[in-house]
Design an enzyme around this catalytic site. Sequence first.
Site, PDB file in Angstrom:
ATOM      1  N   THR A 195       0.824  -1.214   0.000  1.00 22.85           N
ATOM      2  CA  THR A 195       0.000   0.000   0.000  1.00 22.85           C
ATOM      3  C   THR A 195       0.855   1.260   0.000  1.00 22.85           C
ATOM      4  O   THR A 195       0.468   2.282  -0.566  1.00 22.85           O
ATOM      5  CB  THR A 195      -0.917  -0.017   1.241  1.00 22.85           C
ATOM      6  OG1 THR A 195      -1.792  -1.128   1.112  1.00 22.85           O
ATOM      7  CG2 THR A 195      -1.722   1.244   1.382  1.00 22.85           C
ATOM      8  N   SER A 200       2.252  -7.993  -0.367  1.00 24.93           N
ATOM      9  CA  SER A 200       2.909  -8.964   0.508  1.00 24.93           C
ATOM     10  C   SER A 200       2.050 -10.195   0.774  1.00 24.93           C
ATOM     11  O   SER A 200       2.544 -11.198   1.282  1.00 24.93           O
ATOM     12  CB  SER A 200       3.321  -8.306   1.825  1.00 24.93           C
ATOM     13  OG  SER A 200       2.200  -7.949   2.589  1.00 24.93           O
ATOM     14  N   THR A 233       1.628  -4.287   4.250  1.00 28.43           N
ATOM     15  CA  THR A 233       1.449  -4.521   5.688  1.00 28.43           C
ATOM     16  C   THR A 233       0.869  -5.900   5.997  1.00 28.43           C
ATOM     17  O   THR A 233       0.962  -6.362   7.132  1.00 28.43           O
ATOM     18  CB  THR A 233       0.523  -3.455   6.310  1.00 28.43           C
ATOM     19  OG1 THR A 233      -0.742  -3.511   5.652  1.00 28.43           O
ATOM     20  CG2 THR A 233       1.120  -2.071   6.201  1.00 28.43           C
ATOM     21  N   ASP A 234       0.266  -6.561   4.997  1.00 32.39           N
ATOM     22  CA  ASP A 234      -0.457  -7.809   5.294  1.00 32.39           C
ATOM     23  C   ASP A 234       0.428  -8.862   5.960  1.00 32.39           C
ATOM     24  O   ASP A 234      -0.011  -9.562   6.871  1.00 32.39           O
ATOM     25  CB  ASP A 234      -1.056  -8.404   4.015  1.00 32.39           C
ATOM     26  CG  ASP A 234      -2.300  -7.655   3.558  1.00 32.39           C
ATOM     27  OD1 ASP A 234      -2.686  -6.674   4.212  1.00 32.39           O
ATOM     28  OD2 ASP A 234      -2.886  -8.063   2.534  1.00 32.39           O
TER      29      ASP A 234
END
Length: 330
Positions: free
Chosen positions: A15, A62, A95-96
Amino acid sequence: MTAKANIAVIGTGGTIAGQGEAAVNTSAYACSVLGIDAILDTIPQARALANLRAEQLLQIGSENFDNTHLLAIGRRLSSLLAQDDVDGAVVTHGTDTIEETAYFLHLTLKSAKPVVVVGSMRPPSALSSDAALNLYDAIAVAAHPSSRGLGTLVVANDEIHTARDVVKSNSFKLEAFRSPYGMLGYVIEGQPRYYRSPARAHTLATPWSIDTLSTLPKVDIVYAYGALDRGAVEAIAAGAQGLIYAGTGNGNIAGHLLEPLRDAARRGVRVVRATRTGNGIVLRNGAQPDDEYGWLTVDDQIPPKARILLALALTQSSDARVLQAIFERY
Ligand code: GLU
């Protein structure tokens, strides 16, 4: 006046590299489209913190990262950190799965130089995006001498977290990153302030080196619920060297699943009881007789972090006692 630190910045997507159609698109946008140079161009102020050397290693969300991506990021970092004119590194990342990559680096990099993994919850194009400040803060943390020797760090939302503990715990809010025992410190106006340091062994104090790892053993995760079917557990266990069982409560297992999991252990699959609760210790020989069944337990590692740790542990040993001790040390 001391010289500015030299910081390598590696772009991998996410993101923080995203772009929405409109500023109101805080949650619906295209990920992994902006190059690392374009992202850095949004924060010219960061050049006052450090000399930056940017490179694009990957450009993918990710959620797609498999072991090969972790190994590639680790290898590139290792070669950069070995250079005398690199004082630290920042990895921009979705961030996942940031907590998994960061934990992997924390356990396998052989350097005391600061490594900061950073992402954002909103793309740079969104209203109140956290992208620019998170990246500025990450560079500030990587460039600061007080960050040396702390292992891999995750910076988000004015906070510095240790890779071992941090978890993405919200799907859309800026305040998404939590560590169960608290953050290590804050970042304010380009200055890190630390209040604690990681207690568990990392980087130079682990037996794993990214420079000698070429593959990782296959470790899978099973998420428990009462109606989970025996066939599903057997199918996953059939292809794995290690199995993290994200059990209910204190790593508990439904009666009809005991036999397939005992059978997997008899065939040499390392079965590790974890908890789907997101927090807390799983007590060995507590909810299940692990000694009798040949199973292991996590200490407090959440299932995705337990997967990373077991995969690394299996590169060292398949001995149950050695593996159990690893869960209690890292
Ligand atoms: N697809 C993104 C990722 O790379 C979404 C999460 C984010 O970066 O905030 O994980």
